[in-house]
Design a protein around this motif. Structure first.
Motif, PDB file in Angstrom:
ATOM      1  N   ALA A   1       0.810  -1.217   0.000  1.00 11.14           N
ATOM      2  CA  ALA A   1       0.000   0.000   0.000  1.00 11.14           C
ATOM      3  C   ALA A   1       0.849   1.276   0.000  1.00 11.14           C
ATOM      4  O   ALA A   1       0.311   2.368  -0.144  1.00 11.14           O
TER       5      ALA A   1
ATOM      6  N   ARG B   1       3.579  -2.203  -5.087  1.00  5.72           N
ATOM      7  CA  ARG B   1       2.297  -2.898  -5.063  1.00  5.72           C
ATOM      8  C   ARG B   1       2.412  -4.402  -5.280  1.00  5.72           C
ATOM      9  O   ARG B   1       1.474  -5.144  -5.002  1.00  5.72           O
TER      10      ARG B   1
ATOM     11  N   THR C   1      -2.037  -2.143   5.573  1.00  9.26           N
ATOM     12  CA  THR C   1      -2.140  -0.737   5.186  1.00  9.26           C
ATOM     13  C   THR C   1      -1.393   0.113   6.216  1.00  9.26           C
ATOM     14  O   THR C   1      -1.101  -0.343   7.334  1.00  9.26           O
TER      15      THR C   1
END
Ligand code: SF4
Length: 248
Positions: free
Chosen positions: A152, A158, A181
């Motif tokens: 994230a 990614r 996250t």
């Protein structure tokens, strides 16, 4: 865990093996990934940190799990006073000694050889000299390194997997927080009241060297915004090779 009794160096690190391992680790959680790494590599596995929130999580979890492995940071000689102070605070609180990994090239020597403020004229070369090469040298005698990389954090990151082969340093790279996250990491830090860099409260989402780190407005979504602001550069080269990684 299916793979915990297997010695990874008796396996070929094939794409198939890594795919199966990573697919199993996807639901395991960061502590299980750390446990797998320690079970597999023991103290030949090290943690690298720049003392960001992910690093704080990992230092704390290793300490809480009783896993004693070397922890290091890359000292470019250009870090914020707050970062050095945080390192001292962590060492005291968790009774640790964090290894300083650095280049022998002083800033003065660098300026003599490559010109003043290389971070402005050729930041990829500057990162290569001050981060990539010292890291490569340090990891040359290790088997695995743990990082705080998360998918994230940015587009570049990614595709981060839990376990990857790092061809630049010829070690296994372990990213226990790959699927977390930033909010999840901060929630954990707040719930455990862990120390963190006070610059985060002053508008710095990601903190590196002083010349290449800026305050940003709160609207932007990229967690690494504020690094190399205004330049066509998003990574230093220790995780994703830059054009200058071949320069020795
Ligand atoms: Fe040099 Fe900036 Fe890279 Fe630090 S982040 S090594 S100052 S270019």
């Amino acid at each position: 865990m299916q793979y915990e009794d297997q010695n990874i160096f008796n396996q070929k690190l094939t794409d198939d093996f890594l795919d199966r391992l990573n697919s199993e680790l996807e639901a395991a959680g960061p502590s299980q990934v750390l446990f797998w790494g320690y079970h597999t590599f023991g103290t030949d596995m090290v943690l690298g940190t720049g003392f960001g929130p992910s690093g704080m999580f990992l230092i704390y979890r290793l300490w809480e799990m009783g896993i004693k492995i070397p922890i290091f940071y890359l000292d470019t000689h250009l870090l914020f006073d707050e970062t050095y102070a945080l390192k001292e605070r962590i060492e005291k609180r968790f009774n640790l000694t964090i290894t300083r990994v650095s280049t022998d090239l002083s800033l003065g020597q660098q300026a003599e050889r490559f010109g003043q403020e290389l971070w402005k004229t050729d930041p990829n070369r500057c990162c290569h000299l001050r981060k990539v090469l010292p890291l490569r040298n340090y990891l040359s005698e290790k088997k695995a390194w743990i990082t705080g990389l998360r998918r994230a954090q940015s587009k570049d990151r990614r595709n981060t997997q839990f376990v990857e082969w790092d061809p630049e340093n010829e070690v296994v790279k372990i990213n226990p927080l790959a699927n977390w996250t930033g909010r999840e990491v901060w929630n954990y830090i707040e719930s455990k009241e862990l120390p963190y860099n006070p610059l985060h409260d002053e508008g710095y989402p990601s903190i590196g060297c002083i010349p290449c780190t800026s305050v940003v407005d709160a609207e932007s979504k990229d967690e690494r915004r504020g690094r190399w602001k205004g330049l066509d550069k998003t990574e230093c080269g220790i995780h994703h090779p830059t054009q200058k990684n071949n320069i020795e």
